[in-house]
Design an enzyme around this catalytic site. Structure first.
Site, PDB file in Angstrom:
ATOM      1  N   ARG A 235       0.847  -1.190   0.000  1.00 39.93           N
ATOM      2  CA  ARG A 235       0.000   0.000   0.000  1.00 39.93           C
ATOM      3  C   ARG A 235       0.881   1.238   0.000  1.00 39.93           C
ATOM      4  O   ARG A 235       1.897   1.298   0.702  1.00 39.93           O
ATOM      5  CB  ARG A 235      -0.927   0.023   1.219  1.00 39.93           C
ATOM      6  CG  ARG A 235      -1.709  -1.252   1.469  1.00 39.93           C
ATOM      7  CD  ARG A 235      -2.506  -1.712   0.290  1.00 39.93           C
ATOM      8  NE  ARG A 235      -3.617  -0.835  -0.052  1.00 39.93           N
ATOM      9  CZ  ARG A 235      -4.327  -0.975  -1.159  1.00 39.93           C
ATOM     10  NH1 ARG A 235      -4.043  -1.899  -2.021  1.00 39.93           N
ATOM     11  NH2 ARG A 235      -5.330  -0.149  -1.397  1.00 39.93           N
ATOM     12  N   HIS A 283       0.709   0.895 -10.096  1.00 38.75           N
ATOM     13  CA  HIS A 283      -0.210   0.095  -9.270  1.00 38.75           C
ATOM     14  C   HIS A 283      -0.768  -1.060 -10.103  1.00 38.75           C
ATOM     15  O   HIS A 283      -1.973  -1.322 -10.131  1.00 38.75           O
ATOM     16  CB  HIS A 283      -1.343   0.946  -8.709  1.00 38.75           C
ATOM     17  CG  HIS A 283      -1.944   0.356  -7.463  1.00 38.75           C
ATOM     18  ND1 HIS A 283      -2.394   1.121  -6.412  1.00 38.75           N
ATOM     19  CD2 HIS A 283      -2.176  -0.932  -7.093  1.00 38.75           C
ATOM     20  CE1 HIS A 283      -2.870   0.344  -5.450  1.00 38.75           C
ATOM     21  NE2 HIS A 283      -2.743  -0.919  -5.854  1.00 38.75           N
TER      22      HIS A 283
END
Length: 320
Positions: A235, A283
């Site tokens: 994250r 991502h």
């Protein structure tokens, strides 16, 4: 048999992928696709389940009859930190395809750094033919994986197959057969043995900003790669990007591969884009396969309707 109540879907994924996947998903119950403008003002009070990724904040106020909430990804901080949620089970997305994709990214990046991928890419651009001497073997390099959930445990096993010396860390003790693991008390020892640090932690109050200068400075500096390397596909909120950049500039870190960021998309002015010792991916390490997500949701709904407990339920106190 009573009519089944709807599933409401609010996924901020590529629209085409959601539409295509919904054509064959949930064949035995109605679906309310919130990406369809026709459903913008629809009454959601009869919806029984919600499948979401960064949904409209009003969704949970409108869908008052929900029984469970399914996350569109392995992470759930996007739900827990941004919404006022009803007291319902939240289920993480756990699937072979997502797990495999993450492990592929981790193994790819570890091998890229092991085999001087950045240096050789630069030599190719400059048309330089030069073999870099003293190439270490994978077995000489210790990869430390932080986060030993489903994704981390799979990455550990696949890194072992490639020959790396692998160790693991999690806040609470985890046992993986044949692998040395550490808990919160053993963080310093874990870092001191690590040449390549792999971040696969969930984002919680305990892990926010954990990857900072203080942590990077405790990584092993005498290993065969000439300095520690950081990989993060967990994250973005777990890293302090300003400190990461400075550590990459001053040699505290030799290099990094980063897939997640404090703010996404990554700002065009970020130094990370142009640093010669950094690999940036958008991502994309373990992008969710929407068809696999819907299969996962259908399987869990089937368990629920058969009177079996839901799997992969989030512990809200732990944050994952």
């Amino acid at each position: 048999m009573s009519e089944k109540r709807p599933v409401v879907v609010d996924l901020r994924f590529a629209r085409e992928s959601v539409v295509n996947a919904l054509r064959s998903a949930f064949p035995d119950r109605p679906v309310i696709d919130m990406g369809d403008p026709a459903n913008a003002d629809r009454d959601l009070s009869d919806a029984e389940f919600a499948v979401v990724w960064k949904p409209d904040p009003a969704l949970f106020r409108r869908a008052t009859g929900l029984t469970a909430i399914f996350s569109g990804g392995a992470g759930v901080d996007h739900i827990l930190s941004a919404y006022e949620l009803p007291d319902l089970p939240i289920i993480r997305f756990v699937d072979r395809s997502l797990t495999d994709r993450m492990s592929e990214w981790v193994v790819w990046q570890c091998l890229h750094h092991l085999r001087n991928g950045i240096a050789y890419a630069g030599q190719q651009q400059a048309r330089v033919w030069h073999e870099i001497a003293d190439q270490p073997e994978a077995r000489e390099v210790t990869v430390g994986v932080m986060g030993l959930g489903v994704l981390g445990a799979d990455a550990v096993r696949k890194l072992e197959i490639m020959g790396f010396d692998v160790i693991g860390w999690s806040r609470r003790a985890k046992a993986i057969n044949g692998v040395v693991t550490f808990d919160a008390k053993g963080l310093d020892t874990f870092l001191g043995r690590t040449d390549i640090l792999v971040g696969l932690l969930p984002l919680t109050d305990d892990t926010r900003g954990i990857y900072d200068r203080a942590l990077f400075s405790r990584l092993r500096r005498t290993g065969p790669l000439g300095g520690p390397i950081f990989l993060n596909a967990g994250r973005g909120g777990s890293q302090k990007e300003a400190e990461l950049v400075e550590c990459l500039k001053d040699g505290t870190l030799k290099a990094a591969s980063v897939d997640v960021f404090e703010r996404e998309p990554l700002d065009r002015n970020s130094s990370l884009w142009s640093m010669p010792n950094v690999i940036v991916t958008p991502h994309a390490a373990a992008a969710s396969d929407v068809r696999a997500l819907f299969r996962h949701v259908e399987a869990q709904i089937g368990r629920f309707e058969a009177g079996k407990p839901l799997e992969f339920v989030v512990d809200r106190t732990a944050g994952y």
